[in-house]
Design a protein around this motif. Structure first.
Motif, PDB file in Angstrom:
ATOM      1  N   HIS A   1       0.952  -1.033  -0.081  1.00  0.00           N
ATOM      2  CA  HIS A   1       0.011  -0.185  -0.123  1.00  0.00           C
ATOM      3  C   HIS A   1       0.872   1.259  -0.096  1.00  0.00           C
ATOM      4  O   HIS A   1       1.523   1.325   0.858  1.00  0.00           O
ATOM      5  N   PHE A   2       0.916   1.889  -0.928  1.00  0.00           N
ATOM      6  CA  PHE A   2       1.615   3.273  -1.095  1.00  0.00           C
ATOM      7  C   PHE A   2       0.505   4.467  -1.056  1.00  0.00           C
ATOM      8  O   PHE A   2      -0.165   4.541  -1.729  1.00  0.00           O
ATOM      9  N   ASP A   3       1.079   5.377  -0.193  1.00  0.00           N
ATOM     10  CA  ASP A   3       0.531   6.587  -0.068  1.00  0.00           C
ATOM     11  C   ASP A   3       1.553   7.903  -0.641  1.00  0.00           C
ATOM     12  O   ASP A   3       2.531   7.672  -0.612  1.00  0.00           O
ATOM     13  N   PHE A   4       0.741   9.020  -1.410  1.00  0.00           N
ATOM     14  CA  PHE A   4       1.590  10.054  -1.883  1.00  0.00           C
ATOM     15  C   PHE A   4       1.330  11.207  -1.094  1.00  0.00           C
ATOM     16  O   PHE A   4       0.365  11.853  -0.884  1.00  0.00           O
ATOM     17  N   HIS A   5       2.582  11.880  -0.527  1.00  0.00           N
ATOM     18  CA  HIS A   5       2.276  13.037   0.237  1.00  0.00           C
ATOM     19  C   HIS A   5       3.030  14.304  -0.775  1.00  0.00           C
ATOM     20  O   HIS A   5       4.250  14.240  -0.910  1.00  0.00           O
ATOM     21  N   ALA A   6       2.105  15.227  -1.131  1.00  0.00           N
ATOM     22  CA  ALA A   6       2.633  16.193  -2.025  1.00  0.00           C
ATOM     23  C   ALA A   6       2.823  17.720  -1.229  1.00  0.00           C
ATOM     24  O   ALA A   6       2.209  18.003  -0.266  1.00  0.00           O
TER      25      ALA A   6
END
Length: 507
Positions: free
Chosen positions: A198-203
């Motif tokens: 499970h990958f999250d992206f934090h911009a």
């Protein structure tokens, strides 16, 4: 397809310059995020920041546990031999977001460790977290530069850690350097190499590309997105939840659990608590974005909605003609607080009620727009134990003459009085105040570095005025605020708070 939303307003958003939420404000925002807006997860703090932060985290975690939200509350922790783990456990937290190094440069130059040493340190903290019954997610700090400059390091890190009991791998563009093409390529590579994770992206928004990068990350297959209310965050901020929500729902046909009709309500509360004004043209939540001014547009709207798009204001709890319902009188205060989604404990409610009654002597109408400003002013200022008080003051303004201020005040039980002439009423007041401190007390006086006047939206001439002043004293920069129907009185209140804050904190 469904995307998880993590809101980090209470952690990353609070890193916005000058933003610090009171404990009651953190509780209120946490409730709004989880129970009104229905976000999947919230990140509320960093471990080990301060005793005050520990108390705030404990209060939020206690509330979350009682409401069945404990697993949705996450706290940033560090590779520190287990100190963060103990801090989070003691505060009642159930989830640690472990900050690791996602680039070789950070690993070798900041930590001064080899990748092998860093990985071993990570594993030790993971084991300590699991032993203390904490769920573990990990941040790969500076991951975007890691993928650009040392991808082999990133892959070796994931390869070694993917068998550990880690629930989510979180991929931050820490310095906001990615563009949408790079974001898609890097996220796609991660998803393809490790399809079971499970990958999250934090911009971050340094190039104003945060929302576009979120679009690309979701297209590439990440399962979670990090946002903040109103785009709060360090430097240029984070991806704003309101815009991300519209893009996910309309442009990508992605499902989320978010209640769209609560977006505007939550944004306004956070605006008031943070003191950071929402730009009038900010998509979805800006004051003017659903206001049609041009005649041709108004004509087209009446002819089968020719100038409408899918961003209908009703979706987000707004109307095409910007307006909020008004209320007046102390009997309806609680009802209007509930309408704004704000919950206060009895002591805070008593203070807010007393403040509204006092302000009611100066202003005929108290509106819903005013309430968050009043609440923030009350909660961030304790009237008890004030060693410095203004006993009387007189400000004169006459055409052709410079304003004059006469003030009488009590400082630690001793009374002082001074008169001064200034370029404005507040300038005259400040010059008289400086005389007291420099001539009578022989003490340095703080420097005023920024002066901001803020009123609730709507443009009413009878609106309350919130004056936020930034000060610098002995190298310490801080803000105070005052709220009143009169701008000068609001500024004087903010100044008095500054003097007491310096006196009580000895800085």
């Amino acid at each position: 397809m469904q995307i998880e939303i993590l809101d980090t307003t209470l952690r990353d958003g609070e890193q916005t310059s000058g933003v610090s939420f009171a404990v009651q404000e953190k509780l209120s925002i946490a409730r709004l995020l989880l129970e009104e807006l229905k976000v999947d997860r919230i990140e509320i703090a960093s471990a080990r920041v301060s005793e005050g932060e520990f108390e705030a985290v404990k209060r939020v975690c206690d509330w979350a546990a009682k409401r069945g939200h404990a697993e949705k509350v996450e706290i940033l922790g560090f590779i520190d031999g287990g100190i963060s783990v103990e801090w989070i456990k003691k505060a009642g937290g159930k989830v640690i977001n472990l900050l690791c190094k996602g680039s070789l440069k950070h690993c070798e130059q900041q930590l001064r460790k080899t990748p092998f040493q860093h990985i071993e340190d990570i594993k030790k903290v993971i084991n300590q977290a699991i032993a203390n019954k904490l769920s573990v997610n990990i941040y790969l700090e500076d991951w975007s530069n890691g993928m650009s400059q040392s991808p082999e390091y990133v892959y070796s890190l994931i390869e070694t850690l993917h068998t550990e009991p880690i629930k989510r791998f979180m991929l931050p563009d820490t310095l906001g350097v990615l563009n949408p093409y790079q974001t898609f390529e890097f996220c796609r590579d991660m998803v393809k190499k490790y399809p079971g994770l499970h990958f999250d992206f934090h911009a971050h928004n340094d190039y104003d590309l945060a929302v576009a990068n979120v679009f690309s990350a979701v297209k590439a297959g990440v399962k979670g997105i990090h946002c903040t209310i109103n785009g709060l965050g360090e430097r240029a901020g984070n991806a704003p939840l309101s815009s991300v929500l519209a893009v996910l729902h309309d442009q990508l046909n992605i499902h989320t659990h978010i209640a769209e009709n609560k977006v505007n309500q939550v944004s306004r509360v956070v605006e008031s608590y943070s003191g950071i004004r929402i730009p009038a043209n900010k998509p979805v939540i800006g004051e003017h974005v659903f206001t049609q001014c041009a005649g041709v547009h108004a004509d087209g709207d009446s002819k089968n909605n020719l100038y409408f798009n899918e961003l209908l204001p009703e979706r987000f709890g707004r109307t095409r003609e910007y307006a909020l319902g008004k209320t007046s009188g102390k009997a309806n205060i609680r009802k209007n607080l509930e309408a704004l989604g704000i919950e206060l404990d009895e002591e805070s409610m008593k203070k807010v009620t007393e403040r509204i009654i006092a302000l009611g002597d100066k202003k005929e109408v108290v509106t819903q727009d005013d309430l968050p400003y009043i609440i923030s002013d009350v909660l961030k200022h304790n009237d008890k134990e004030q060693p410095i008080r203004i006993l009387n003051y007189s400000l004169s303004l006459a055409q052709g003459l410079r304003p004059v201020a006469v003030i009488k005040m009590e400082i630690h039980g001793i009374q002082y009085e001074e008169t001064a002439i200034g370029d404005g009423q507040y300038d005259a007041f400040m010059k008289a105040l400086r005389k007291i401190y420099k001539v009578h007390l022989k003490q340095p006086f703080p420097m005023l570095t920024n002066y901001m006047v803020d009123i609730p939206p709507g443009g009413r001439t009878d609106a309350f005025v919130q004056t936020i002043i930034t000060w610098n004293h002995n190298g310490h920069t801080f803000k105070t605020r005052g709220l009143d129907a009169d701008q000068t009185e609001a500024a004087i209140q903010a100044t008095l708070k500054m003097l007491n804050q310096i006196s009580m904190n000895n800085f």
